[in-house]
Design a protein around this motif. Structure first.
Motif, short mmCIF file in Angstrom:
data_model
loop_
_atom_site.label_atom_id
_atom_site.label_comp_id
_atom_site.label_asym_id
_atom_site.label_seq_id
_atom_site.Cartn_x
_atom_site.Cartn_y
_atom_site.Cartn_z
N ALA A 45 -7.68 14.49 -2.56
CA ALA A 45 -6.25 14.50 -2.24
C ALA A 45 -5.77 13.10 -1.85
O ALA A 45 -4.71 12.64 -2.30
N LEU A 46 -6.54 12.41 -1.03
CA LEU A 46 -6.15 11.07 -0.60
C LEU A 46 -6.22 10.07 -1.75
O LEU A 46 -5.41 9.15 -1.84
N ASP A 47 -7.16 10.27 -2.66
CA ASP A 47 -7.26 9.40 -3.84
C ASP A 47 -6.03 9.57 -4.72
O ASP A 47 -5.46 8.58 -5.22
N CYS A 48 -5.59 10.82 -4.91
CA CYS A 48 -4.36 11.05 -5.69
C CYS A 48 -3.16 10.39 -5.02
O CYS A 48 -2.31 9.80 -5.70
N TYR A 49 -3.09 10.47 -3.71
CA TYR A 49 -1.94 9.93 -2.99
C TYR A 49 -1.92 8.41 -3.08
O TYR A 49 -0.86 7.82 -3.32
N ARG A 50 -3.04 7.76 -2.89
CA ARG A 50 -3.03 6.28 -2.96
C ARG A 50 -2.69 5.82 -4.38
O ARG A 50 -2.00 4.81 -4.56
N ARG A 51 -3.13 6.56 -5.39
CA ARG A 51 -2.78 6.21 -6.77
C ARG A 51 -1.27 6.36 -6.98
O ARG A 51 -0.63 5.49 -7.59
N PHE A 52 -0.73 7.47 -6.49
CA PHE A 52 0.70 7.73 -6.67
C PHE A 52 1.54 6.66 -5.98
O PHE A 52 2.48 6.11 -6.55
N ILE A 53 1.19 6.33 -4.75
CA ILE A 53 1.96 5.32 -4.01
C ILE A 53 1.93 3.99 -4.75
O ILE A 53 2.96 3.32 -4.89
N MET A 103 -6.36 -3.40 -2.13
CA MET A 103 -7.56 -2.60 -2.23
C MET A 103 -8.81 -3.48 -2.19
O MET A 103 -9.80 -3.15 -1.50
N ASP A 104 -8.78 -4.59 -2.91
CA ASP A 104 -9.94 -5.48 -2.91
C ASP A 104 -10.22 -6.02 -1.51
O ASP A 104 -11.38 -6.16 -1.11
N GLN A 105 -9.16 -6.31 -0.77
CA GLN A 105 -9.32 -6.80 0.60
C GLN A 105 -9.98 -5.74 1.48
O GLN A 105 -10.90 -6.03 2.25
N LEU A 106 -9.52 -4.49 1.33
CA LEU A 106 -10.10 -3.42 2.13
C LEU A 106 -11.56 -3.19 1.75
O LEU A 106 -12.42 -2.99 2.63
N LYS A 107 -11.86 -3.22 0.45
CA LYS A 107 -13.24 -3.01 0.03
C LYS A 107 -14.14 -4.12 0.57
O LYS A 107 -15.29 -3.86 0.97
N ALA A 108 -13.62 -5.35 0.59
CA ALA A 108 -14.40 -6.44 1.15
C ALA A 108 -14.65 -6.23 2.65
O ALA A 108 -15.76 -6.45 3.14
N LEU A 123 -14.88 4.33 -5.99
CA LEU A 123 -15.47 5.61 -5.61
C LEU A 123 -16.25 5.53 -4.30
O LEU A 123 -16.56 6.56 -3.70
N ASP A 124 -16.58 4.33 -3.86
CA ASP A 124 -17.33 4.17 -2.61
C ASP A 124 -16.44 4.33 -1.38
O ASP A 124 -16.94 4.47 -0.25
N LEU A 125 -15.12 4.31 -1.57
CA LEU A 125 -14.21 4.41 -0.43
C LEU A 125 -14.24 5.82 0.15
O LEU A 125 -14.13 6.82 -0.58
N THR A 126 -14.36 5.92 1.46
CA THR A 126 -14.40 7.20 2.16
C THR A 126 -12.98 7.69 2.42
O THR A 126 -12.01 6.94 2.27
N PRO A 127 -12.82 8.95 2.84
CA PRO A 127 -11.48 9.41 3.22
C PRO A 127 -10.81 8.53 4.27
O PRO A 127 -9.61 8.27 4.18
N ASP A 128 -11.58 8.08 5.26
CA ASP A 128 -10.99 7.19 6.26
C ASP A 128 -10.52 5.88 5.63
O ASP A 128 -9.46 5.35 5.99
N ASP A 129 -11.33 5.37 4.69
CA ASP A 129 -10.92 4.15 3.98
C ASP A 129 -9.62 4.39 3.22
O ASP A 129 -8.71 3.54 3.22
#
Length: 955
Positions: free
Chosen positions: A189-197, A222-227, A235-241
């Motif tokens: 659900a959160l992955d769909c929402y971040r894509r939509f935004i 996104m790259d900054q957050l992953k770093a 796909l490595d991003l958790t729901p909290d991420d």
């Protein structure tokens, strides 16, 4: 007609803007109602809204899928290609998620009425959304189990990546929690929402790159957050991420747009619909339309469809497949997919996907179903299909099908093999193959000898076959700059986006480090016929301007070579070799060893079966003439005699003739040139062996034969023993303000009759010699730049007089025709007068275009790109004839000439003779032949057949 009162929202026209950031609900036609009505609309039995106002009652929304389909595949003009095909797939029972199409008529209305919509649209859209809700059992905007939709464009002709798309629309801060609870999959659900935004922020609210080398803003976040979180893949991003990412995305939107991300689903929907309509007018769409001659007035449809999800876990996937391989046409399913992903991940090159063959073992049931759908689609649409699909928890859905973009080789091979398989007939095959694509079979490849000396430093996915070497550039602007300098560029990008279109057009080849064979780069490159390698094992660093290939680092401006057939990448420049077809034609390869040549010959045979126009070659040497014959030329439509003066020492005699002060001196120089010209014509007559040859007498102004640099004049003075000062004076005397409109063509021959007499004698003596040797001659002599019948009469008298002398002296006789080039507007308008003397007309459409439009083909490059971008003109008039203006003059000349001489032969000898759209026009106006350069002869043969078949359908 039943009357219904509508419940609508009415906003003032001033509240609506066409600016990219606009995302609010659009106003309806503001003057129709003063205030919203109080009752709800009554639906007719078919689900449409019946109203009394004729404009309002018109149908603008067409449902498809699951229970109700209004349209069908024949309605491309109304529903766009995507909407028409989805309707058709629904009708034949394929698994299409339900949705609706807002017609192209609404797009036309939108642009004609300052961004407003027809009055009924708001109600119609709500009715269709309600139908989708009933079909899938979810409600749009429901906080606990929301219906999500995609909003996509759909032009009549496919324009991949040029317009906008929004996925997962309908989510907000509340419903995302409901979706997580309903599916039991918070991450999904959160992955769909971040894509939509991110998509909505980009497409609707205008949060985009500020300049070409800036990283895409949402990707940068996104790259900054992953770093920060030490994560490598999305796909490595958790729901909290993902929750943190959503917060940062919304903050980015507010910072860049000054507005909050909207939470109301209908506000989101209208924002996306408006963005898709606006994208029809964006820069990349205009560039694409200009390149592929798509009329601006067609507009785009908008398709709203229930979302199905390929990112629901390891039993879900998304992908793209072609029913045959689009690079070479082999009859195998070809494509790629990603598990636990959404469609944009595949086509945008965000992740490098898996080959479709891997699905056999990973998702065998879905693969089997896809193979079945592949067969159904090919049999039903009778063409190769490009299919987008999603697998949601093991259930396969078809999201789109369209006729596949493919390389020239693939287009020809699939048409050939579909005839052999009985899917289509040869007439359909001829109509289907893009005429320009046939030239790709003549394009060079890297030579075997060169490849033996080279080691590929890396390999990518072969996405656009052929061979290309060029200078590395990392930007579209860089590719355009290299092209302007007359050099070749290889556009190197991590992945391409529609913003790179200008550079892709300018580049010789395209290389990307991400993306697969259905990525944006691959899809667009194949359509353009560009060499392309995607998803290569290379490192591209925009900030440093480097391309890393293994341990080798190449810099911007260095040479790189790419092989779009094998996927290999080489440092430096690699020598090219002729194509298989050319190798067979030149006796370097056995025809039985080349399947490509067999296809080429068969398709050309089909074209010749249906075409009415003859096809000739523009050739100035016997070697060029021989090449034309191998490619199917039926004569020479333009032999330019001035080109013969530049070989060996003959240019010195030509210069002596020009510099001569006395008639006698000019005649002596002309007599020196005569044997050279005679020998050339003799060889060409023998090469053509009785096929017609149209020889144009001297055309360009004399100053073109004289050197302009002081050093070259000094060398000439020493060579021909003429004082330097005299040469300088003569150059100055011959210089003209506008040589294209000056002392040239028949005007030269009238001023200096020695030139015309020499050329006439050389032509007729060569013809007499061939006839005496037992050969055949079909001679046509063309007098250039005629504007007055008296000019042509003057030259014809000279030609006839010399012909009589030569025939009497050689004791032979032969027939010949004398005609003229129609390249001046006056000649076209007085063609009936000129036809009393001229036995044929050959249209010099390059000069006719210049004189009619007041544009120089050499200087108009400064403004033509702007004119096409602003759609003042649809295309370069020197590449494809201006049918409305210049074409009228051609038609007038044809009609007037025929009134005086009903059997007058009509042809065209400019490069328009190799342009398919121009050829279709020349067929319609009644020309007998077209003539073009050698590489365009197969194109012209196929285009002429297509013109004849189109004419047959019209009648």
């Amino acid at each position: 007609m039943r009357a219904t009162v509508l419940t609508v929202s009415v906003l003032s026209a001033s509240s609506f803007s066409l600016a990219p950031a606009q995302h609010r609900r659009p106003p309806l036609k503001a003057s129709v109602l003063d205030e919203p009505a109080k009752s709800t609309p009554a639906l007719d039995p078919d689900g449409g809204v019946a109203v009394t106002d004729e404009e309002v009652a018109r149908k603008f929304v067409y449902d498809f899928g699951e229970g109700k389909t209004d349209g069908n595949g024949t309605q491309r003009a109304l529903l766009g290609g995507k909407g028409a095909n989805l309707a058709e797939c629904s009708l034949i029972g394929l698994p299409v998620p339900p949705g609706f199409t807002i017609s192209t008529e609404v797009c036309t209305y939108y642009y004609a009425h300052d961004g407003t919509y027809p009055l009924s649209l708001d109600v119609d859209v709500k009715a269709s959304v309600a139908r989708i809700e009933g079909a899938v059992g979810k409600r749009f905007g429901d906080a606990s189990d929301p219906l999500l939709v995609s909003v996509r464009s759909g032009a009549r002709d496919s324009m991949p990546g040029m317009m906008d798309t929004v996925l997962n629309l309908g989510l907000n801060d509340e419903s995302v929690e409901g979706l997580a609870a309903k599916t039991g999959n918070e991450r999904f659900a959160l992955d769909c929402y971040r894509r939509f935004i991110a998509m909505y922020g980009d497409v609707v609210m205008g949060v985009q790159q500020r300049h070409e080398n800036e990283h895409e803003p949402f990707d940068a976040v996104m790259d900054q957050l992953k770093a920060e979180r030490h994560k490598r893949e999305d796909l490595d991003l958790t729901p909290d991420d993902l929750r943190e990412l959503i917060t940062r995305f919304k903050a980015l939107i507010t910072e860049r747009s000054g507005e909050e991300f909207p939470q109301d689903p209908y506000e989101q929907l209208w924002g996306a619909i408006g963005a898709v309509f606006r994208s029809w007018g964006n820069d990349r769409a205009r560039i694409y339309r200009a390149k592929y001659h798509i009329p601006a007035e067609w507009g785009t449809a908008v398709n709203v469809q229930a979302m199905v999800f390929g990112n629901l876990g390891d039993t879900s996937a998304t992908g793209v497949c072609f029913t045959r391989r689009p690079t070479d046409g082999e009859n195998v399913m070809y494509g790629e997919y990603l598990v636990n992903a959404q469609g944009e991940d595949v086509v945008a090159g965000i992740r490098t996907p898996k080959a479709i063959d891997e699905m056999k073992t990973e998702m065998p049931d879905s693969y089997t179903e896809l193979e079945h759908i592949r067969g159904v689609l090919e049999r039903h649409f009778a063409d190769v299909q490009d299919v987008e699909f999603t697998i949601q928890e093991k259930k396969l859905y078809l999201l789109q099908t369209r006729n596949a973009k493919r390389t020239g080789l693939a287009a020809i091979r699939t048409a050939y093999e579909m005839v052999k398989e009985g899917i289509i007939d040869d007439k359909t095959a001829v109509k289907r193959i893009p005429a320009d694509s046939i030239s790709s079979l003549l394009a060079p490849t890297f030579s075997a000898d060169a490849l033996e000396r080279e080691t590929p430093l890396a390999t990518g996915l072969p996405a656009g076959p052929g061979a290309a070497s060029g200078h590395i550039t990392f930007t579209a602007l860089g590719a355009e700059a290299i092209q302007r300098e007359g050099r070749k560029a290889i556009l190197c990008r991590i992945e391409t986006t529609p913003e790179d279109l200008r550079g892709m057009i300018a580049a010789e080849g395209i290389l990307t480090s991400r993306g697969g064979v259905s990525s944006h780069a691959a899809l667009v490159a194949r359509q353009m016929g560009k060499v392309c390698v995607c998803g290569a094992d290379v490192t591209i660093d925009y900030s440093r301007g480097t391309l890393g290939i293994g341990t080798t680092v190449l810099r911007e401006g260095d040479f790189v070579s790419i092989d779009g057939t094998t996927g290999h990448i080489y440092a430096g420049r690699v020598d090219a070799a002729p194509s298989e077809v050319n190798q067979v034609l030149n006796g370097k390869l056995d025809p039985d060893e080349s399947y490509t040549y067999r296809i080429f010959q068969t398709v050309m045979g089909w074209a010749d079966k249906y075409r009415k126009l003859a096809v000739r070659i523009n050739a100035d040497t016997p070697k060029q003439a021989a090449t034309g014959l191998k490619l199917g030329a039926e004569g020479i439509g333009l032999a330019r005699t001035e080109h013969m003066f530049f070989e060996g020492d003959r240019i010195h005699y030509m210069r002596k003739l020009i510099l001569a002060a006395e008639d006698s001196e000019r005649r002596r120089a002309a007599n020196k040139l005569l044997p050279f010209q005679r020998d050339d014509f003799h060889e060409m007559f023998n090469a053509m062996d009785g096929l017609p040859i149209t020889i144009r007498l001297l055309d360009p102004p004399l100053h073109e034969f004289l050197p302009h640099e002081s050093s070259a004049r000094l060398a000439l003075a020493d060579k021909i023993s003429v004082p330097f000062e005299k040469i300088t004076e003569r150059v100055a005397a011959l210089q003209e303000m506008n040589p294209m409109l000056g002392h040239r063509g028949c005007r030269l021959a009238i001023s200096f009759p020695e030139i015309a007499e020499m050329q006439a004698r050389a032509i007729f003596e060569a013809a007499a010699q061939v006839v005496a040797e037992g050969g055949q001659v079909a001679l046509e002599i063309m007098v250039p730049f005629v504007g007055f019948k008296a000019e042509l009469d003057n030259q014809v008298n000279t030609l006839h007089e010399v012909a009589r002398e030569v025939m009497a002296y050689r004791k032979v006789s032969f027939e010949y025709k004398v005609g003229t080039m129609i390249e001046l507007p006056r000649a076209a308008l007085t063609a009936d007068d000129i036809a009393h003397t001229a036995e044929f007309f050959s249209f010099g459409t390059n000069d006719l275009t210049q004189c009619t439009m007041g544009m120089s083909r050499d200087d108009s490059g400064a403004f033509l790109p702007t004119y096409t971008a602003k759609e003042i003109i649809s295309q370069n008039p020197f590449a494809s004839i201006d049918q409305v203006g210049v074409g009228q003059l051609v038609q007038i000349a044809c009609d007037k000439g025929a009134t005086v001489r009903p059997d007058i032969k009509l042809g065209v000898c400019g490069e328009h003779g190799g342009d398919p759209k121009s050829i279709e026009f020349f067929h319609r106006v009644g020309l007998n032949y077209v003539s073009c350069s050698a590489p365009r002869i197969p194109v012209a043969r196929l285009a002429a057949a297509q013109a004849a078949l189109a004419d047959e359908e019209r009648h």
